[in-house]
Design an enzyme around this catalytic site. Sequence first.
Site, PDB file in Angstrom:
ATOM      1  N   LYS A  22       0.835  -1.210   0.000  1.00  0.00           N
ATOM      2  CA  LYS A  22       0.000   0.000   0.000  1.00  0.00           C
ATOM      3  C   LYS A  22       0.867   1.258   0.000  1.00  0.00           C
ATOM      4  O   LYS A  22       0.655   2.173  -0.774  1.00  0.00           O
ATOM      5  CB  LYS A  22      -0.907   0.016   1.238  1.00  0.00           C
ATOM      6  CG  LYS A  22      -1.551   1.368   1.485  1.00  0.00           C
ATOM      7  CD  LYS A  22      -2.493   1.351   2.660  1.00  0.00           C
ATOM      8  CE  LYS A  22      -1.891   1.839   3.957  1.00  0.00           C
ATOM      9  NZ  LYS A  22      -1.615   3.274   4.032  1.00  0.00           N
ATOM     10  N   ASN A  23       1.869   1.267   0.878  1.00  0.00           N
ATOM     11  CA  ASN A  23       2.649   2.494   1.013  1.00  0.00           C
ATOM     12  C   ASN A  23       3.652   2.697  -0.114  1.00  0.00           C
ATOM     13  O   ASN A  23       4.299   3.741  -0.185  1.00  0.00           O
ATOM     14  CB  ASN A  23       3.343   2.534   2.384  1.00  0.00           C
ATOM     15  CG  ASN A  23       2.346   2.785   3.499  1.00  0.00           C
ATOM     16  OD1 ASN A  23       1.174   3.075   3.227  1.00  0.00           O
ATOM     17  ND2 ASN A  23       2.786   2.677   4.741  1.00  0.00           N
ATOM     18  N   ARG A  93      -4.633  10.898   3.639  1.00  0.00           N
ATOM     19  CA  ARG A  93      -3.572  11.900   3.725  1.00  0.00           C
ATOM     20  C   ARG A  93      -2.543  11.769   2.615  1.00  0.00           C
ATOM     21  O   ARG A  93      -1.913  12.753   2.226  1.00  0.00           O
ATOM     22  CB  ARG A  93      -2.863  11.790   5.064  1.00  0.00           C
ATOM     23  CG  ARG A  93      -3.776  11.875   6.247  1.00  0.00           C
ATOM     24  CD  ARG A  93      -2.987  11.699   7.480  1.00  0.00           C
ATOM     25  NE  ARG A  93      -1.833  12.593   7.450  1.00  0.00           N
ATOM     26  CZ  ARG A  93      -1.868  13.850   7.787  1.00  0.00           C
ATOM     27  NH1 ARG A  93      -2.974  14.391   8.218  1.00  0.00           N
ATOM     28  NH2 ARG A  93      -0.783  14.605   7.709  1.00  0.00           N
ATOM     29  N   CYS A 117      -5.699  13.496  12.169  1.00  0.00           N
ATOM     30  CA  CYS A 117      -6.463  12.270  11.943  1.00  0.00           C
ATOM     31  C   CYS A 117      -6.453  11.451  13.230  1.00  0.00           C
ATOM     32  O   CYS A 117      -5.918  11.892  14.251  1.00  0.00           O
ATOM     33  CB  CYS A 117      -5.911  11.472  10.771  1.00  0.00           C
ATOM     34  SG  CYS A 117      -4.423  10.599  11.124  1.00  0.00           S
ATOM     35  N   ARG A 122      -0.273  15.152  12.673  1.00  0.00           N
ATOM     36  CA  ARG A 122       0.323  14.910  11.359  1.00  0.00           C
ATOM     37  C   ARG A 122       0.431  16.162  10.476  1.00  0.00           C
ATOM     38  O   ARG A 122      -0.195  16.255   9.415  1.00  0.00           O
ATOM     39  CB  ARG A 122      -0.437  13.797  10.638  1.00  0.00           C
ATOM     40  CG  ARG A 122      -0.442  12.505  11.420  1.00  0.00           C
ATOM     41  CD  ARG A 122      -1.160  11.409  10.729  1.00  0.00           C
ATOM     42  NE  ARG A 122      -0.339  10.753   9.718  1.00  0.00           N
ATOM     43  CZ  ARG A 122      -0.738   9.683   9.032  1.00  0.00           C
ATOM     44  NH1 ARG A 122      -1.919   9.164   9.255  1.00  0.00           N
ATOM     45  NH2 ARG A 122       0.043   9.136   8.140  1.00  0.00           N
ATOM     46  N   PRO A 123       1.271  17.121  10.891  1.00  0.00           N
ATOM     47  CA  PRO A 123       1.448  18.325  10.069  1.00  0.00           C
ATOM     48  C   PRO A 123       2.218  18.022   8.773  1.00  0.00           C
ATOM     49  O   PRO A 123       2.762  16.923   8.623  1.00  0.00           O
ATOM     50  CB  PRO A 123       2.269  19.245  10.969  1.00  0.00           C
ATOM     51  CG  PRO A 123       2.976  18.343  11.916  1.00  0.00           C
ATOM     52  CD  PRO A 123       2.096  17.132  12.101  1.00  0.00           C
ATOM     53  N   ASP A 125       4.526  20.427   7.608  1.00  0.00           N
ATOM     54  CA  ASP A 125       5.507  21.512   7.576  1.00  0.00           C
ATOM     55  C   ASP A 125       6.812  21.112   6.888  1.00  0.00           C
ATOM     56  O   ASP A 125       7.430  21.919   6.190  1.00  0.00           O
ATOM     57  CB  ASP A 125       5.772  22.013   9.012  1.00  0.00           C
ATOM     58  CG  ASP A 125       6.207  20.884   9.945  1.00  0.00           C
ATOM     59  OD1 ASP A 125       5.626  19.779   9.868  1.00  0.00           O
ATOM     60  OD2 ASP A 125       7.139  21.095  10.743  1.00  0.00           O
ATOM     61  N   LEU A 126       7.235  19.854   7.050  1.00  0.00           N
ATOM     62  CA  LEU A 126       8.514  19.444   6.457  1.00  0.00           C
ATOM     63  C   LEU A 126       8.410  19.393   4.929  1.00  0.00           C
ATOM     64  O   LEU A 126       9.357  19.741   4.218  1.00  0.00           O
ATOM     65  CB  LEU A 126       8.952  18.075   6.993  1.00  0.00           C
ATOM     66  CG  LEU A 126       9.165  18.013   8.513  1.00  0.00           C
ATOM     67  CD1 LEU A 126       9.454  16.589   8.959  1.00  0.00           C
ATOM     68  CD2 LEU A 126      10.305  18.939   8.924  1.00  0.00           C
ATOM     69  N   ASP A 305       3.373   0.949  12.181  1.00  0.00           N
ATOM     70  CA  ASP A 305       2.200   0.322  11.560  1.00  0.00           C
ATOM     71  C   ASP A 305       1.976  -1.109  12.046  1.00  0.00           C
ATOM     72  O   ASP A 305       0.979  -1.738  11.677  1.00  0.00           O
ATOM     73  CB  ASP A 305       2.340   0.335  10.023  1.00  0.00           C
ATOM     74  CG  ASP A 305       2.119   1.723   9.451  1.00  0.00           C
ATOM     75  OD1 ASP A 305       1.679   2.610  10.196  1.00  0.00           O
ATOM     76  OD2 ASP A 305       2.384   1.919   8.247  1.00  0.00           O
ATOM     77  N   ARG A 397      -9.257  -0.196   3.718  1.00  0.00           N
ATOM     78  CA  ARG A 397      -8.416   0.879   3.162  1.00  0.00           C
ATOM     79  C   ARG A 397      -7.018   0.349   2.862  1.00  0.00           C
ATOM     80  O   ARG A 397      -6.376   0.770   1.901  1.00  0.00           O
ATOM     81  CB  ARG A 397      -8.260   2.012   4.189  1.00  0.00           C
ATOM     82  CG  ARG A 397      -9.441   2.921   4.287  1.00  0.00           C
ATOM     83  CD  ARG A 397      -9.092   4.109   5.149  1.00  0.00           C
ATOM     84  NE  ARG A 397      -7.887   4.767   4.658  1.00  0.00           N
ATOM     85  CZ  ARG A 397      -7.241   5.738   5.278  1.00  0.00           C
ATOM     86  NH1 ARG A 397      -7.682   6.185   6.423  1.00  0.00           N
ATOM     87  NH2 ARG A 397      -6.156   6.282   4.765  1.00  0.00           N
TER      88      ARG A 397
HETATM   89  C1  UD1 Z   1       3.815   7.035   6.293  1.00  0.00           C
HETATM   90  C2  UD1 Z   1       2.935   5.822   6.060  1.00  0.00           C
HETATM   91  C3  UD1 Z   1       2.271   5.384   7.364  1.00  0.00           C
HETATM   92  C4  UD1 Z   1       3.337   5.168   8.445  1.00  0.00           C
HETATM   93  C5  UD1 Z   1       4.236   6.388   8.568  1.00  0.00           C
HETATM   94  C6  UD1 Z   1       5.400   6.176   9.526  1.00  0.00           C
HETATM   95  C7  UD1 Z   1       2.210   6.120   3.771  1.00  0.00           C
HETATM   96  C8  UD1 Z   1       1.089   6.378   2.832  1.00  0.00           C
HETATM   97  N1  UD1 Z   1       1.926   6.171   5.083  1.00  0.00           N
HETATM   98  O1  UD1 Z   1       2.963   8.102   6.718  1.00  0.00           O
HETATM   99  O2  UD1 Z   1       1.589   4.162   7.112  1.00  0.00           O
HETATM  100  O3  UD1 Z   1       2.686   4.958   9.680  1.00  0.00           O
HETATM  101  O4  UD1 Z   1       4.792   6.719   7.279  1.00  0.00           O
HETATM  102  O5  UD1 Z   1       6.149   5.081   9.157  1.00  0.00           O
HETATM  103  O6  UD1 Z   1       3.318   5.836   3.355  1.00  0.00           O
HETATM  104  N2  UD1 Z   1       5.690  14.916  10.527  1.00  0.00           N
HETATM  105  C9  UD1 Z   1       5.820  16.250  10.809  1.00  0.00           C
HETATM  106  N3  UD1 Z   1       5.870  17.120   9.761  1.00  0.00           N
HETATM  107  C10 UD1 Z   1       5.786  16.729   8.458  1.00  0.00           C
HETATM  108  C11 UD1 Z   1       5.660  15.333   8.186  1.00  0.00           C
HETATM  109  C12 UD1 Z   1       5.610  14.459   9.255  1.00  0.00           C
HETATM  110  O7  UD1 Z   1       5.897  16.656  11.973  1.00  0.00           O
HETATM  111  O8  UD1 Z   1       5.831  17.567   7.547  1.00  0.00           O
HETATM  112  C13 UD1 Z   1       5.599  13.955  11.668  1.00  0.00           C
HETATM  113  C14 UD1 Z   1       4.219  13.262  11.712  1.00  0.00           C
HETATM  114  O9  UD1 Z   1       3.262  14.061  12.368  1.00  0.00           O
HETATM  115  C15 UD1 Z   1       4.535  11.987  12.430  1.00  0.00           C
HETATM  116  C16 UD1 Z   1       5.972  11.668  11.979  1.00  0.00           C
HETATM  117  O10 UD1 Z   1       6.499  12.880  11.459  1.00  0.00           O
HETATM  118  O11 UD1 Z   1       4.499  12.192  13.817  1.00  0.00           O
HETATM  119  C17 UD1 Z   1       6.033  10.585  10.927  1.00  0.00           C
HETATM  120  O12 UD1 Z   1       5.302  10.977   9.786  1.00  0.00           O
HETATM  121  P1  UD1 Z   1       5.676  10.513   8.313  1.00  0.00           P
HETATM  122  O13 UD1 Z   1       6.928   9.715   8.335  1.00  0.00           O
HETATM  123  O14 UD1 Z   1       5.638  11.716   7.420  1.00  0.00           O
HETATM  124  O15 UD1 Z   1       4.460   9.559   7.959  1.00  0.00           O
HETATM  125  P2  UD1 Z   1       3.514   9.595   6.697  1.00  0.00           P
HETATM  126  O16 UD1 Z   1       4.304   9.811   5.466  1.00  0.00           O
HETATM  127  O17 UD1 Z   1       2.354  10.475   6.967  1.00  0.00           O
END
Ligand code: UD1
Length: 425
Positions: A22-23, A93, A117, A122-123, A125-126, A305, A397
């Site tokens: 999926k990812n 997302r 969510c 889950r911002p 910003d990065l 996960d 999903r």
């Molecule tokens: C992806 C996976 C999800 C998995 C997660 C962590 C997909 C579609 N989803 O989600 O299944 O649980 O990786 O392995 O691939 N964060 C920030 N700012 C940002 C981005 C992230 O603070 O701009 C924080 C998030 O809030 C969270 C952490 O970083 O606490 C990890 O998020 P991230 O690695 O980005 O996960 P996703 O890509 O959303």
Amino acid sequence: MNKLVVRHSNPLKGKVRVSGSKNSILPIIAATLLTDQKNTIEDVPYLKDVDVMCSLVQSIGAEIERSQNGQLTIKTVCIKDIAAPYQLVSKMRASFLVMGPLLARSGKARISLPGGCAIGARPVDLHLKGFTALGAEINQLGGYVEATAKKLKGAQIYLDFPSVGATENLLMAACLAEGGTIIENASVEPEVVDLANFLISLGADIKGAGTDTIKVNGVKELQGCNYTIIPDRIEAGTFMVAAALTKGDVTIDNVIPDHLKPITAKLKECGVEVSEELSSIRVKNTNNIKAVDIKTLPYPGFPTDMQAQVTSLMSLSEGTSVIIETIFENRFMHVCELNRMGANIKIDGRTAVIEGKNLLNGARVKATDLRAGAALVLAGLVAEGTTEVLNAEHISRGYDRLDEKLRTLGAEINSEEEENDSDSE
Ligand code: UD1
């Protein structure tokens, strides 16, 4: 509304094939927007999230064909719309991942901010800091992010956290930027590597995917390709836990054993037998589960996960275990439901302390998100009596026919319509 009705089952036995990841497929569908050529992707899983991502790229201009054998063909001759509306992004997302490709190919994107969510704030910003570094102008208005850039320019980007989504979004954008980009503290998850390999097949110049420094040299245009995505390591891990929990003997086919190392190591520590072949893994258990401590971390650490599923496992272990969730701030929603089934779990912030029990009891429980739902199904397999997992849409999903696959292993599980909205209970 759907519910899964799970009855106490015999030990699971037999073989099961894991679907494509999926990812991996979600960012790869987004990445097809980078080219006007045809892409054919194999082993695409049947998931609600894949349907949502397909609808999104179709609304942007993609033409899609899907065959029965898991093949997906996508061609986006031209970008007709640069928007990802709130209805789709709030549902999933990963929709935010079309921002990088849109910005790189058409110089603009208008994407709804996803909002929080069930598992955390889950911002993004990065992602946005990275796009700004690549020369995009970012404006936030009315819940949407509008990004514009005549031509993205390669840059050095340091991610404060190795975010999977930010690494993927920026990697896709950098492929068509002018000059070189270096992403430091990049995510090293296997799905990031899969996306990079897909992009390389399109003609992108990427080095270092799978390490924390990814180097991209922008190219003028990308071609189409044929690509088979990697197997889903979280689906595989869920079957591994199912085998361990039910004291079964299951061979899980179509896996990359290396991707499962953190899960394999923990199951072995619990006293479970795990043996690896080239592309399959066998999990056999005859013992009571030993309690172990687990901390979720970015890859190659233990995946967040899989946290909910191992919480179910530890609920029936011998002893006390501590699970620390370091990735998401609110990912223990399954705990209240497991406690309703008789588990003894206490939460303090990001830590769960689990006193293992001998027995769980079937109950009506609610899936709050995808992995929480899977955890409740696993608990239902070993609980006395019948467990009804409400809001089972969350499970479809991200799991390709989970109930059907579990049935082939001997589980007693059926999908049924739930007449009343479970929220009113
Ligand atoms: C992806 C996976 C999800 C998995 C997660 C962590 C997909 C579609 N989803 O989600 O299944 O649980 O990786 O392995 O691939 N964060 C920030 N700012 C940002 C981005 C992230 O603070 O701009 C924080 C998030 O809030 C969270 C952490 O970083 O606490 C990890 O998020 P991230 O690695 O980005 O996960 P996703 O890509 O959303």
